[in-house]
Design a protein around this motif. Structure first.
Motif, short mmCIF file in Angstrom:
data_model
loop_
_atom_site.label_atom_id
_atom_site.label_comp_id
_atom_site.label_asym_id
_atom_site.label_seq_id
_atom_site.Cartn_x
_atom_site.Cartn_y
_atom_site.Cartn_z
N GLY A 168 0.81 -1.21 0.00
CA GLY A 168 0.00 0.00 0.00
C GLY A 168 0.85 1.26 0.00
O GLY A 168 2.05 1.21 0.28
N PRO A 169 0.24 2.41 -0.29
CA PRO A 169 0.98 3.68 -0.24
C PRO A 169 1.59 3.95 1.14
O PRO A 169 2.59 4.67 1.24
CB PRO A 169 -0.08 4.72 -0.58
N ASP A 170 1.00 3.36 2.17
CA ASP A 170 1.55 3.52 3.52
C ASP A 170 2.60 2.46 3.85
O ASP A 170 3.14 2.44 4.96
CB ASP A 170 0.42 3.46 4.56
N GLY A 171 2.87 1.56 2.91
CA GLY A 171 3.87 0.53 3.13
C GLY A 171 3.35 -0.74 3.75
O GLY A 171 4.13 -1.63 4.10
N HIS A 172 2.02 -0.90 3.85
CA HIS A 172 1.49 -2.13 4.45
C HIS A 172 1.57 -3.29 3.45
O HIS A 172 1.58 -3.09 2.24
CB HIS A 172 0.06 -1.93 4.95
N VAL A 173 1.65 -4.49 3.99
CA VAL A 173 1.55 -5.72 3.22
C VAL A 173 0.52 -6.61 3.89
O VAL A 173 0.36 -6.57 5.10
CB VAL A 173 2.90 -6.47 3.11
N ALA A 174 -0.17 -7.45 3.07
CA ALA A 174 -1.31 -8.20 3.59
C ALA A 174 -2.18 -7.19 4.34
O ALA A 174 -2.48 -6.13 3.81
CB ALA A 174 -0.84 -9.38 4.44
N SER A 175 -2.58 -7.50 5.59
CA SER A 175 -3.26 -6.49 6.41
C SER A 175 -2.42 -6.17 7.64
O SER A 175 -2.93 -6.02 8.74
CB SER A 175 -4.67 -6.96 6.80
N LEU A 176 -1.12 -6.07 7.42
CA LEU A 176 -0.18 -5.66 8.45
C LEU A 176 0.13 -4.19 8.21
O LEU A 176 0.91 -3.83 7.32
CB LEU A 176 1.09 -6.51 8.39
N PHE A 177 -0.51 -3.31 8.99
CA PHE A 177 -0.45 -1.87 8.76
C PHE A 177 0.56 -1.20 9.68
O PHE A 177 0.82 -1.67 10.80
CB PHE A 177 -1.83 -1.25 8.98
N PRO A 178 1.13 -0.07 9.23
CA PRO A 178 2.07 0.66 10.08
C PRO A 178 1.47 0.99 11.44
O PRO A 178 0.32 1.45 11.52
CB PRO A 178 2.35 1.94 9.28
N GLY A 179 2.23 0.74 12.48
CA GLY A 179 1.79 1.09 13.81
C GLY A 179 0.79 0.16 14.46
O GLY A 179 0.43 0.33 15.62
N HIS A 180 0.34 -0.87 13.73
CA HIS A 180 -0.64 -1.81 14.29
C HIS A 180 0.07 -2.94 15.01
O HIS A 180 1.15 -3.38 14.62
CB HIS A 180 -1.54 -2.36 13.19
#
Length: 268
Positions: A168-180
């Motif tokens: 993603g544009p935020d750098g996430h992969v799969a559903s592993l999001f920044p800061g989560h």
């Protein structure tokens, strides 16, 4: 094990999808020449689904014995079966409905019509992964986010030949999001996700521990809006800021990008 990555740049998103589809077909044929079954984890998103559609339209797809392929997902939106926003639903329309993959070989994550919560869905998927785990796999421990996988028993997952991932544009992969908090999970192969910055807020995702057991991981990225994330990931950014930076396969990690997505990395 090194953290080396190979970056392959294609001129545009259409070429990226078409060539990646052909690459996947060849990879599956090669894998089937040495072992069966073959395990592949699919991704959603615009490019991920376009790859499947390109494969459906390609005559090369018939070189694969799809009865010997098991299909998994890196993540899924926690929505009822058949919902048009599910990765599985889109994958079926783009490719799977045209193939002779046995229904038992299509391993979808269940939604609220089959599980009480994302955590319950994650537990069910972890059990499904364990049923097909590679003989050397053990408990879902040891491998942490952003660490190169070791040669120990590792988590109970299939021997993935290929894992496809978008970024993603935020750098996430799969559903592993920044800061989560899911980024830091090391003791499970699948996790429920709440508060996703992208709708819907509830999802189910493989963890780094599961993803990193793949023989090959292909990160497929197109578009100028992804350029900064690609640059940060390839520069080795902190996984809490750019989760894609922490993805590394047991064997080969490929970044398959178009020129627009590669511009940030080139500038860096």
């Amino acid at each position: 094990m090194t953290r080396a990555r190979t970056v392959v740049v294609h001129p545009d998103a259409a070429t990226l999808a078409r060539v990646t589809a052909a690459r996947l077909a060849v990879r599956l044929v090669d894998a089937q020449s040495t072992h069966r079954p073959v395990h592949v984890a699919l991704t959603g998103g615009t490019v991920g689904i376009r790859i499947l559609a390109e494969l459906a339209a390609s005559p090369v797809r018939d070189a694969v014995d799809w009865t010997g392929v098991h299909l998994w997902w890196g993540d899924e939106r926690f929505l009822p079966g058949g919902d048009p926003d599910r990765n599985e639903t889109q994958a079926r329309a783009a490719l799977l409905d045209a193939l002779d993959v046995p229904p038992a070989n299509v391993h979808a994550m269940v939604g609220p019509d089959g599980a009480a919560s994302p955590e319950a869905s994650a537990d069910a998927y972890a059990a499904e992964l364990a049923r097909y785990a590679a003989p050397s796999s053990g408990a879902a421990t040891v491998v942490g986010a952003g660490t190169a996988p070791s040669d120990d028993a590792g988590p109970a997952v299939p021997a993935f030949d290929v894992v496809l991932l978008g970024v993603g544009p935020d750098g996430h992969v799969a559903s592993l999001f920044p800061g989560h908090e899911a980024v830091d999970v090391t003791d499970r192969t699948v996790v429920g996700v709440h508060g996703s910055p992208k709708p819907p807020p509830e999802r189910v995702s493989l963890t780094f521990a599961a993803l990193e057991r793949a023989e090959e991981i292909w990160l497929v990225v197109a578009g100028a809006d992804k350029a900064d994330a690609v640059a940060r990931a390839l520069a080795g950014d902190d996984v809490h800021r750019t989760p894609a930076a922490g993805v590394v396969a047991r064997g080969r990690t490929l970044w398959l990008v178009d020129v627009a997505a590669a511009d940030g990395a080139a500038a860096g």
